[in-house]
Enzyme design. Structure first.
Site, short mmCIF file in Angstrom:
data_model
loop_
_atom_site.label_atom_id
_atom_site.label_comp_id
_atom_site.label_asym_id
_atom_site.label_seq_id
_atom_site.Cartn_x
_atom_site.Cartn_y
_atom_site.Cartn_z
N SER A 133 -12.67 1.08 -6.80
CA SER A 133 -12.58 0.57 -5.44
C SER A 133 -11.12 0.33 -5.08
O SER A 133 -10.23 0.58 -5.89
CB SER A 133 -13.38 -0.74 -5.28
OG SER A 133 -12.66 -1.81 -5.86
N ARG A 134 -10.87 -0.15 -3.87
CA ARG A 134 -9.50 -0.44 -3.42
C ARG A 134 -9.10 -1.89 -3.72
O ARG A 134 -8.07 -2.37 -3.26
CB ARG A 134 -9.37 -0.14 -1.92
CG ARG A 134 -7.94 0.15 -1.47
CD ARG A 134 -7.90 0.78 -0.09
NE ARG A 134 -8.54 -0.03 0.91
CZ ARG A 134 -7.95 -1.00 1.62
NH1 ARG A 134 -6.68 -1.27 1.43
NH2 ARG A 134 -8.63 -1.69 2.51
N LYS A 135 -9.89 -2.57 -4.51
CA LYS A 135 -9.58 -3.96 -4.89
C LYS A 135 -8.59 -3.97 -6.06
O LYS A 135 -8.84 -4.54 -7.12
CB LYS A 135 -10.85 -4.72 -5.23
CG LYS A 135 -11.79 -4.88 -4.03
CD LYS A 135 -13.04 -5.64 -4.41
CE LYS A 135 -13.99 -5.79 -3.21
NZ LYS A 135 -15.22 -6.52 -3.56
N THR A 136 -7.47 -3.32 -5.83
CA THR A 136 -6.45 -3.16 -6.87
C THR A 136 -5.40 -4.27 -6.78
O THR A 136 -5.34 -5.01 -5.79
CB THR A 136 -5.77 -1.80 -6.75
OG1 THR A 136 -5.31 -1.63 -5.40
CG2 THR A 136 -6.74 -0.68 -7.08
#
Length: 301
Positions: A133-136
């Site tokens: 996901s883009r929860k980096t």
């Protein structure tokens, strides 16, 4: 193959920012050890999948250090394993040490989790795609997305320009799913997919009717998810169905179905366990030989 997707200037800019962050002014420790040539050994001290080598190479290159790797990117290793040796000026080795270890620890942690989840998919025989996901971590996205590739997992969209993702706030501000998709298509043209985050089956069917490319069934329970995915595929077989929300290695199998194309999980890039690495000076005899060689080179030059 994964290493070839990394842009050399992006790597250089990243490592320079990281090095400046770690040494804002004076390097007092470096002043203690000086620039005498020495060698460090890099050890992997807990089990996992080795990842992050291109980023560590960029750190070493920036500091004029030479590295030899004994293991390859993507290797599954048991502790304690020598993964490489790096040599150069002592102060530069110590300047690179913590940054290199942080990169290896985190990249290997993600690659290890990704490999574990990919193995679950292999064992079940599900034919879909697992994605991150883009929860980096801000400032560390390139490493984390790269580590997903090493672990054999899809990176999903890299940033906001990679694919149009219309979430609940986009839809609320646009007035409707149909209007949000219409505006998105006018802006992005034919070359980008449009994905819509849907909280109900009704929203998913509305998004399909408005010609989205992907519907995300967000925070559905496993059984409701399978029913919704089947309902979408029966009416819109060419629309991709993604499932997301609270999915972990422990429960992901319950979301697998023939009608689900993608399962995405933020646990791949958020809260992942790290792998333990260390860098130690080589044994005394070798260290003294390097000292002698260093002195001889200075005399010749």
């Amino acid at each position: 193959m994964c290493e070839n997707v990394l842009h050399p200037l992006h790597l250089q800019n990243l490592v320079r920012q990281w090095l400046l962050e770690d040494t804002s002014s004076f390097d007092f420790g470096g002043g203690v050890v000086g620039d005498r040539r020495c060698e460090f050994t890099i050890y992997m001290k807990s089990p996992g999948v080795l990842a992050g080598i291109p980023f560590v190479n960029a750190v070493f290159s920036e500091l004029n250090l030479q590295v030899t790797w004994f293991q390859k990117e993507g290797d599954q290793l048991l502790p304690i394993t020598e993964v490489g040796k790096v040599c150069g000026p002592a102060k530069n080795l110590l300047l690179a040490e913590r940054l290199a270890l942080n990169i290896l620890s985190r990249a290997s942690g993600i690659a290890t989790v990704a490999t574990k989840m990919r193995e679950i998919i292999r064992q079940t025989g599900w034919q879909g795609t697992l994605a991150g996901s883009r929860k980096t971590t801000p400032g560390f996205r390139m490493v984390e997305k790269y580590a997903l590739m090493i672990g054999g997992v899809d990176t999903h969209r890299y940033d906001l320009s990679s694919m149009v993702m219309l979430k609940d706030n986009h839809i609320t501000l646009s007035g409707s799913i149909e209007e949000a998709i219409k505006k998105a298509r006018q802006l992005c043209g034919f070359s980008l997919k449009i994905e819509v985050e849907c909280r109900t089956l009704k929203e998913a069917l509305q998004a399909c009717q408005a010609n989205c490319d992907v519907v995300m069934l967000d925070n559905f329970d496993a059984e409701a998810c399978k029913y919704a995915a089947l309902s979408v595929k029966l009416q819109y077989p060419n629309v991709l169905v993604e499932v997301s929300g609270g999915i972990t290695s422990e429960n992901m199998q319950s979301y697998f179905s023939p009608w689900t194309d993608i399962v995405s999980s933020s646990t791949l890039v958020q809260g992942y366990p790290t792998v333990d690495f260390s860098m130690k000076v080589t044994p005394t005899r070798d260290f003294e030989m390097l000292h002698a060689l260093d002195d001889l080179l200075k005399e010749v030059l």
